[in-house]
Design a protein around this motif. Sequence first.
Motif, short mmCIF file in Angstrom:
data_model
loop_
_atom_site.label_atom_id
_atom_site.label_comp_id
_atom_site.label_asym_id
_atom_site.label_seq_id
_atom_site.Cartn_x
_atom_site.Cartn_y
_atom_site.Cartn_z
N GLN A 81 -17.18 18.55 42.40
CA GLN A 81 -16.63 19.27 43.60
C GLN A 81 -16.90 20.66 43.67
N GLY A 82 -16.77 21.26 45.03
CA GLY A 82 -17.09 22.74 45.23
C GLY A 82 -17.11 23.07 46.62
N GLU A 83 -16.57 24.20 46.79
CA GLU A 83 -16.72 24.69 48.37
C GLU A 83 -17.76 25.68 48.65
N THR A 84 -17.63 26.65 47.68
CA THR A 84 -18.53 27.85 47.99
C THR A 84 -19.98 27.66 47.41
N SER A 85 -20.87 28.47 47.83
CA SER A 85 -22.27 28.24 47.79
C SER A 85 -22.71 27.86 46.35
N ASP A 86 -22.47 28.36 45.15
CA ASP A 86 -23.33 28.01 44.11
C ASP A 86 -22.30 27.12 43.08
N GLU A 87 -20.97 26.79 43.68
CA GLU A 87 -20.24 26.18 42.66
C GLU A 87 -20.82 24.74 42.33
N ILE A 88 -21.39 24.11 42.99
CA ILE A 88 -21.94 22.71 42.55
C ILE A 88 -23.09 22.92 41.66
N TRP A 89 -24.08 23.63 41.97
CA TRP A 89 -25.19 23.71 41.15
C TRP A 89 -25.34 23.66 39.77
N PRO A 90 -24.36 24.67 39.14
CA PRO A 90 -24.17 24.83 37.68
C PRO A 90 -23.70 23.63 37.06
N GLN A 91 -22.71 22.93 37.96
CA GLN A 91 -22.21 21.80 37.22
C GLN A 91 -23.18 20.47 37.28
N LEU A 92 -24.02 20.48 38.49
CA LEU A 92 -25.18 19.44 38.50
C LEU A 92 -26.16 19.44 37.27
N ASP A 93 -26.68 20.74 37.29
CA ASP A 93 -27.64 21.12 36.16
C ASP A 93 -26.93 20.67 35.01
N ALA A 94 -25.77 21.07 34.65
CA ALA A 94 -25.08 20.74 33.13
C ALA A 94 -25.07 19.10 33.15
N ALA A 95 -24.81 18.42 34.08
CA ALA A 95 -24.66 16.84 34.10
C ALA A 95 -26.00 16.47 33.74
N VAL A 96 -26.86 16.91 34.37
CA VAL A 96 -28.55 16.29 34.26
C VAL A 96 -28.72 16.75 32.75
N ARG A 97 -28.45 17.99 32.31
CA ARG A 97 -28.88 18.33 30.76
C ARG A 97 -28.17 17.55 29.93
N ARG A 98 -26.88 17.14 30.22
CA ARG A 98 -26.05 16.66 29.28
C ARG A 98 -26.51 15.19 29.11
N SER A 99 -27.18 14.28 30.10
CA SER A 99 -27.63 12.91 29.95
C SER A 99 -28.89 13.22 29.60
N PHE A 100 -29.47 14.21 30.03
CA PHE A 100 -31.22 14.06 29.48
C PHE A 100 -31.44 15.56 28.77
N PRO A 101 -30.83 15.70 27.50
CA PRO A 101 -31.14 16.97 26.84
C PRO A 101 -32.59 17.48 26.94
N SER A 102 -33.47 16.67 26.85
CA SER A 102 -34.74 17.11 26.56
C SER A 102 -35.67 17.25 27.89
N ILE A 103 -34.90 17.04 29.09
CA ILE A 103 -35.70 16.98 30.32
C ILE A 103 -36.61 18.11 30.62
N ARG A 104 -37.78 18.07 30.90
CA ARG A 104 -38.82 19.06 31.00
C ARG A 104 -38.74 19.91 32.15
N GLU A 105 -38.71 21.29 31.90
CA GLU A 105 -38.83 22.29 32.93
C GLU A 105 -39.94 22.45 33.45
N ARG A 106 -40.37 22.67 34.85
CA ARG A 106 -41.41 22.67 35.67
C ARG A 106 -42.06 24.04 35.02
N ALA A 107 -43.48 24.02 34.97
CA ALA A 107 -44.27 25.37 34.83
C ALA A 107 -43.93 26.38 35.75
N SER A 108 -43.79 27.47 35.50
CA SER A 108 -43.24 28.48 36.68
C SER A 108 -44.23 28.66 37.82
N SER A 109 -45.66 28.31 37.45
CA SER A 109 -46.60 28.31 38.58
C SER A 109 -46.39 27.53 39.85
#
Length: 314
Positions: free
Chosen positions: A249-277
Amino acid sequence: MTFLFARAPSIRIAPIPTAARSISHSVSVSKALPFYLNNLRSTEQNDGKVLRMLMFGKPGAGKGTLSARLVKKYDILSLSTGDLLRQHIAERTEVGRQAEEIVAQGNLLPDDVMLKVVASKLESLNNRHWILDGFPRTLGQGKLLDAHLQNQNAPLSLVVNLDVADNVILSRISDRWVHLPSGRVYNMSYNRPKVDGFDDETGEPLTRRPDDNPEIFSRRLKKFYDSTSPLLAYYASSVNKSARLVTLQGETSDEIWPQLDAAVRRSFPSIRERASSIAQRRYSLSDPFTMEQEKRAIKRAAASDGPNPSNFLN
Ligand code: AP5
Ligand code: MG
């Protein structure tokens, strides 16, 4: 209709359509989105798990925006049925001609048409981390998706429900601009383009969606409550044991993103981040850049011990 999802013996998409092609590889469908992922090597599986995720929520809840943020950060592909339909409409395919009026009026396409649109794409996502945005949208589509994934022995792993209040969404929609070819979404108060009216990546003009007006939007919202929200109970039920259902749940701009990121990381702790390029680009299956990247990956795989790309790349 379950048979439509039965796994075809060959799922390669040839550039020249043949009369023998199955419904999921019909001329109109392959014309809208040539696709090159089929013979890619499997995604490196994190802890033996592959992210197979549904991004679920009301129209305008932020499904497209948040999927784009996930695929920008992680090695994940996304597929938005709304973006796919808008491509079909732009290319005047058979599906597009059928969809144009329905989408403009805020109604849902019939399940069997949606299956034509997504079936071959789903085959291509096999063994990759993926997010589906906007599919399934009815109980019928949900059951067909389950049957298809069961057939692939690849069950859903995560269902994210974006819970945003109706009044918040209404104000967002009136500020939304989109880059139709890629599906990139902008908002004049939340994430403005660098130059007003133009896409950050291509410099091409942005447009308004024809279904983004108050009258049509209220119909889309009603369709959500009538046809789509019953899926939540379906995913919460024991029928779907494999998939974790998470409501954010969230209303303002970036409320949901950190929750979503945490949910994905919790389920998939070693999911790979993309190379910055390459992290600057949106990794959507409707983004031509993505397909170029995938073509190059196929060629690299072929140069070592991978499958022969000439079977399906021309
Ligand atoms: P589709 O394109 O999927 O539309 P939708 O579900 O109505 O969702 P939207 O794309 O409008 O919203 P979104 O949740 O992606 O939000 P967004 O990120 O853009 O489908 C269109 C049509 O196609 C349907 O109506 C139907 O006709 C047909 N269709 C598609 N799939 C179908 C299916 N499976 N079966 C049958 N028919 C189907 O964000 C919205 C705005 O909010 C943006 O301006 C964004 O910048 C802003 N925003 C996002 N997040 C935030 C935030 N955190 N804070 C502030 N602003 C934000
Ligand atoms: Mg969207």
